[in-house]
Write a protein that holds these residues in place. Structure first.
Motif, short mmCIF file in Angstrom:
data_model
loop_
_atom_site.label_atom_id
_atom_site.label_comp_id
_atom_site.label_asym_id
_atom_site.label_seq_id
_atom_site.Cartn_x
_atom_site.Cartn_y
_atom_site.Cartn_z
N ASP A 157 13.03 3.57 7.33
CA ASP A 157 12.56 2.20 7.15
C ASP A 157 12.42 1.52 8.51
OD1 ASP A 157 12.56 2.38 4.40
OD2 ASP A 157 14.59 1.60 4.18
N ARG A 170 8.33 -8.12 6.22
CA ARG A 170 7.38 -7.01 6.11
C ARG A 170 7.98 -5.75 6.71
NH1 ARG A 170 2.15 -9.49 8.86
NH2 ARG A 170 3.81 -10.10 10.33
N THR A 200 3.71 0.63 2.87
CA THR A 200 3.87 -0.68 3.52
C THR A 200 4.29 -1.66 2.42
OG1 THR A 200 1.51 -1.21 3.20
CG2 THR A 200 2.15 -0.23 5.31
N TRP A 201 5.23 -2.55 2.74
CA TRP A 201 5.82 -3.42 1.75
C TRP A 201 6.26 -4.74 2.37
CZ3 TRP A 201 10.67 -4.45 3.49
CH2 TRP A 201 11.30 -3.49 4.29
N HIS A 202 6.64 -5.67 1.50
CA HIS A 202 7.26 -6.91 1.94
C HIS A 202 8.22 -7.36 0.85
CE1 HIS A 202 4.04 -8.49 -0.66
NE2 HIS A 202 4.85 -9.53 -0.86
N GLY A 262 3.75 7.52 2.62
CA GLY A 262 3.89 6.36 3.48
C GLY A 262 3.72 5.09 2.66
N ASP A 301 0.86 -1.18 0.00
CA ASP A 301 0.00 0.00 0.00
C ASP A 301 0.89 1.23 0.00
OD1 ASP A 301 -2.28 1.46 -0.06
OD2 ASP A 301 -2.88 1.07 2.02
N CYS A 358 7.54 -1.05 6.84
CA CYS A 358 6.85 0.18 6.47
C CYS A 358 7.89 1.30 6.38
CB CYS A 358 5.74 0.54 7.45
SG CYS A 358 6.26 0.72 9.16
N SER A 359 7.66 2.23 5.50
CA SER A 359 8.62 3.31 5.28
C SER A 359 7.88 4.63 5.15
CB SER A 359 9.44 3.06 4.00
OG SER A 359 10.18 1.86 4.10
#
Length: 219
Positions: A186, A165, A151-153, A149, A139, A167-168
């Motif tokens: 990060d 997982r 969110t990642w993996h 902002g 997202d 978030c940055s």
């Protein structure tokens, strides 16, 4: 006695562009002066708006046209940043990072300061992992022109990689007509999850600070 009647002439003056000829039966024919409207146009305007436009006007007072430069959205700059890392193409990432950027990866004790230090970090990062390990954005915020902002993996050959997982947060600004990252942070999922133990640790540290406030200066 003979009375001679001479015709009346109303002279038209073409240089009076803002006058109009009006017929009023009560006052006779007369010239009526209309008010002039003056429009003041700024000679030079440069404005970065929330709609991602940089508007420039010529400093030539006779110029009537303006040039609009469309700035890339902040979220698209961040997407390009991740895409460049995934392709191991650091040359494409370089112009996305401001010269004085500060980048915090909370796995490391100190932030990376400056474009060169950040690129050196990512060069080491991509050199130590397989090309099959890729960032996948879950997202991303799209609305703000200066803050993003994410969110990642991590994916391994298209499958989620364990404990990857994160978030940055990124802050961006405009330099020389280009939007660049000036700050990043990060936060990555820990491999060891303390669970309720983390709450116990927080309560213990809070109790120590209440009893010995001077300890806060050592953090």
């Amino acid at each position: 006695m003979t009375i001679h009647t001479f015709p009346t002439f109303h002279l038209y003056q073409p240089h009076l562009k803002n006058q109009a000829f009006q017929d009023d039966s009560s006052k006779g024919r007369q010239w009526v002066h209309r008010k002039r409207e003056t429009v003041v146009t700024p000679l030079l305007t440069a404005d970065c708006t929330s709609s991602n436009r940089l508007v420039r006007r010529s400093n030539n007072p006779t110029a009537v046209a303006s040039t609009t430069v469309q700035l890339e959205s902040a979220s698209n700059v961040v997407r390009k940043f991740y895409d460049g890392i995934n392709r191991r193409d650091l040359a494409s990432v370089e112009d996305l990072i401001a010269l004085n950027c500060v980048y915090e990866d909370l796995v490391f004790p100190r932030p990376f300061v400056g474009r060169k230090a950040i690129l050196d970090f990512f060069k080491q990062f991509v050199g130590s992992i397989s090309i099959d390990l890729q960032f996948a954005i879950d997202d991303i915020s799209e609305e703000d022109a200066s803050a993003v902002g994410v969110t990642w993996h991590l994916d391994w050959k298209g499958k989620p990689f364990p404990f990857s997982r994160g978030c940055s947060f990124y802050r961006l600004d405009v330099f020389n007509g280009q939007r660049q990252i000036i700050y990043g942070r990060d936060c990555v999922e820990p491999a060891i999850k303390p669970g309720d133990t983390a709450l116990v640790a927080i309560r213990g540290v809070t109790w120590l600070l209440q009893k010995f406030p001077f300890l806060a200066d050592r953090f």
